[in-house]
Design an enzyme around this catalytic site. Sequence first.
Site, PDB file in Angstrom:
ATOM      1  N   GLY A 174      32.056  38.815  55.333  1.00 50.84           N
ATOM      2  CA  GLY A 174      33.330  38.110  55.224  1.00 50.84           C
ATOM      3  C   GLY A 174      33.336  36.652  55.592  1.00 50.84           C
TER       4      GLY A 174
ATOM      5  CD  GLU B 179      28.712  46.256  55.846  1.00 52.32           C
ATOM      6  OE1 GLU B 179      29.823  45.838  55.424  1.00 52.32           O
ATOM      7  OE2 GLU B 179      28.508  47.447  56.095  1.00 52.32           O
ATOM      8  N   PRO B 180      26.639  40.407  55.371  1.00 55.85           N
ATOM      9  CG  PRO B 180      25.077  38.778  55.964  1.00 55.85           C
ATOM     10  CD  PRO B 180      25.426  40.228  56.177  1.00 55.85           C
ATOM     11  N   GLY B 181      27.525  38.565  52.450  1.00 56.07           N
ATOM     12  CA  GLY B 181      27.200  38.350  51.044  1.00 56.07           C
ATOM     13  C   GLY B 181      27.362  36.884  50.699  1.00 56.07           C
ATOM     14  NE  ARG B 182      33.301  34.587  49.765  1.00 53.98           N
ATOM     15  CZ  ARG B 182      34.067  34.893  48.705  1.00 53.98           C
ATOM     16  NH1 ARG B 182      34.100  34.089  47.670  1.00 53.98           N
ATOM     17  NH2 ARG B 182      34.820  35.984  48.717  1.00 53.98           N
TER      18      ARG B 182
ATOM     19  CE1 TYR C 119      39.588  38.317  43.751  1.00 54.05           C
ATOM     20  CE2 TYR C 119      37.795  36.984  42.899  1.00 54.05           C
ATOM     21  CZ  TYR C 119      38.302  38.209  43.249  1.00 54.05           C
ATOM     22  OH  TYR C 119      37.522  39.331  43.113  1.00 54.05           O
TER      23      TYR C 119
ATOM     24  CB  CYS D 274      42.347  33.482  22.599  1.00 47.12           C
ATOM     25  SG  CYS D 274      41.331  32.691  21.368  1.00 47.12           S
ATOM     26  CD  GLU D 275      43.088  36.123  28.885  1.00 47.91           C
ATOM     27  OE1 GLU D 275      43.768  36.313  29.889  1.00 47.91           O
ATOM     28  OE2 GLU D 275      42.503  37.024  28.262  1.00 47.91           O
TER      29      GLU D 275
ATOM     30  CE1 TYR E  68      31.311  39.778  46.137  1.00 49.33           C
ATOM     31  CE2 TYR E  68      31.597  37.741  47.376  1.00 49.33           C
ATOM     32  CZ  TYR E  68      31.340  39.101  47.341  1.00 49.33           C
ATOM     33  OH  TYR E  68      31.106  39.775  48.513  1.00 49.33           O
TER      34      TYR E  68
HETATM   35  N1  LLP Z   1      30.959  44.567  53.437  1.00 48.58           N
HETATM   36  C1  LLP Z   1      31.953  45.172  52.775  1.00 48.58           C
HETATM   37  C2  LLP Z   1      32.354  46.518  53.162  1.00 48.58           C
HETATM   38  C3  LLP Z   1      32.603  44.497  51.727  1.00 48.58           C
HETATM   39  O1  LLP Z   1      33.599  45.087  51.076  1.00 48.58           O
HETATM   40  C4  LLP Z   1      32.201  43.182  51.376  1.00 48.58           C
HETATM   41  C5  LLP Z   1      32.857  42.450  50.283  1.00 48.58           C
HETATM   42  C6  LLP Z   1      31.142  42.603  52.093  1.00 48.58           C
HETATM   43  C7  LLP Z   1      30.553  43.319  53.130  1.00 48.58           C
HETATM   44  C8  LLP Z   1      30.625  41.226  51.803  1.00 48.58           C
HETATM   45  O2  LLP Z   1      31.603  40.273  52.046  1.00 48.58           O
HETATM   46  P1  LLP Z   1      31.252  38.700  51.977  1.00 48.58           P
HETATM   47  O3  LLP Z   1      30.316  38.405  53.136  1.00 48.58           O
HETATM   48  O4  LLP Z   1      30.621  38.426  50.684  1.00 48.58           O
HETATM   49  O5  LLP Z   1      32.573  38.043  52.131  1.00 48.58           O
HETATM   50  N2  LLP Z   1      35.027  39.177  44.406  1.00 48.58           N
HETATM   51  C9  LLP Z   1      35.645  38.509  45.520  1.00 48.58           C
HETATM   52  C10 LLP Z   1      35.059  38.953  46.858  1.00 48.58           C
HETATM   53  C11 LLP Z   1      35.110  40.451  47.061  1.00 48.58           C
HETATM   54  C12 LLP Z   1      34.523  40.905  48.363  1.00 48.58           C
HETATM   55  C13 LLP Z   1      34.405  42.387  48.404  1.00 48.58           C
HETATM   56  N3  LLP Z   1      33.808  42.932  49.584  1.00 48.58           N
HETATM   57  C14 LLP Z   1      35.544  37.003  45.349  1.00 48.58           C
HETATM   58  O6  LLP Z   1      35.031  36.556  44.321  1.00 48.58           O
HETATM   59  O7  LLP Z   1      36.011  36.252  46.174  1.00 48.58           O
END
Ligand code: LLP
Length: 423
Positions: free
Chosen positions: A239, A273-276, A315, A343-344, A372
């Site tokens: 997050g 659990e980092p992603g972004r 978003y 086309c939108e 994402y």
């Molecule tokens: N753990 C869980 C349980 C999650 O649901 C998520 C993201 C993460 C970890 C990773 O979160 P991050 O570190 O990436 O913030 N598509 C959206 C973001 C959706 C996030 C979903 N869950 C966007 O483009 O902003």
Amino acid sequence: MDHFQYRDGVLHAEDVAVPDIAAAVGTPFYCYSTATMTRHYQVLAGSLDGTGARICYAVKANSNQAVIRTFVELGAGADVISGGELRRAMAAGAAPDTIVFAGPGKTRDELSQALAAGIYQFNVESEPELRLLSAVAAEMGKVAPVSIRVNPDVDAGTHEKITTGRKQNKFGIPIDRAMEIFDLGASLPGLAMLGVAVHIGSQITDLAPFEESFDRALKLIDELRAAGHEVSRCNLGGGLGIPYGGEAPPPPAEYGKMVKRLTANRQLDLVLEPGRVLVGNAGILVAGVIHEKHEGRRFIIIDAAMNDLIRPAMYDSWHDIVPVRAPAPGAALTEADVVGPICESGDTLAKGRHMPPLAPNDLIAVRSAGAYGAVMASTYNTRPLVPEVLVHGGQFAVIRPRQSIDDLLALDKPPPWLAATLE
Ligand code: LLP
């Protein structure tokens, strides 16, 4: 800091000139920087030094196997959300015992797939899921390692569609029912009740909601321990936000300090659990200009669209857009909307940006598109999925080729009564 910088007026990805990649693969394409991913991983891991925390990269953010592999080689595990992501993570070399499986709707098949693989942990989000996991594990003669994901009812202060920790959201077990569910899990066969997980949302730009949710999870762990449960794990979710434009998210060092302060002396195996934060600013989407249209308003029509990058449409998110060749000094910048060919009206990547004059075939880059982006692409308007390119120093490689229109058409199968006419 990222590795997409201008050199002699030309945008580079590390040591590779972006126009060279465009010449090789065409536009649009996604381009990722290994050095940026590595740096982001190391900064985050460094901020948690000494905690023993396991970083499970949230592969949903960017699930190309080359990207997952890059993090695995740096020491990461994986956080997956589906049987498909589990397969991907393992195909990319993540050891099963470094994988956590999250998400509110895991199917029986997915649970048994993960049990057979021997993953590190299931983050269980509801009582029915707990019962299903117990039944499947017992049938298979396995013991499922479980953390319960609690919903701490904390507002993450982020976009409504990506906030997950308020009680009206579909995620997690309400924290006030956690003790009861933990007791239940301990009484069911096939489960090892090991920990507590929280994840309150994504693109969070303030430490306070993290701290509040971690605090609640840790208090719950104290209570569970006091009640006789041997809780050894705490999963702090992902997050952490990134700067897309004006935001000033907490630096990973501050986040790490806070985690250390809250978890010190608690004897917990931590998982993040980092992603972004790992991939967001490690990717750009490069597009070609089709043409400009001036009808009272200036529109720059590019060959990338909402199907390639849906975040602005979905978003209202803001991505910086830059010309790949820096404008000549003194070039007039005027306001423009950067739009795709779909086309939108929602197919608008950016509104009211100050852009230099652009000619057909000029290149632009949409920044902060590593998370994402490609993973949320679709083939709407029969637009094939675009290539993904990974840069490493002076080298680049296509890590997913452009889909062809033939590939797309071949996916449709005519029913027997139309087959003859569609041959
Ligand atoms: N753990 C869980 C349980 C999650 O649901 C998520 C993201 C993460 C970890 C990773 O979160 P991050 O570190 O990436 O913030 N598509 C959206 C973001 C959706 C996030 C979903 N869950 C966007 O483009 O902003």
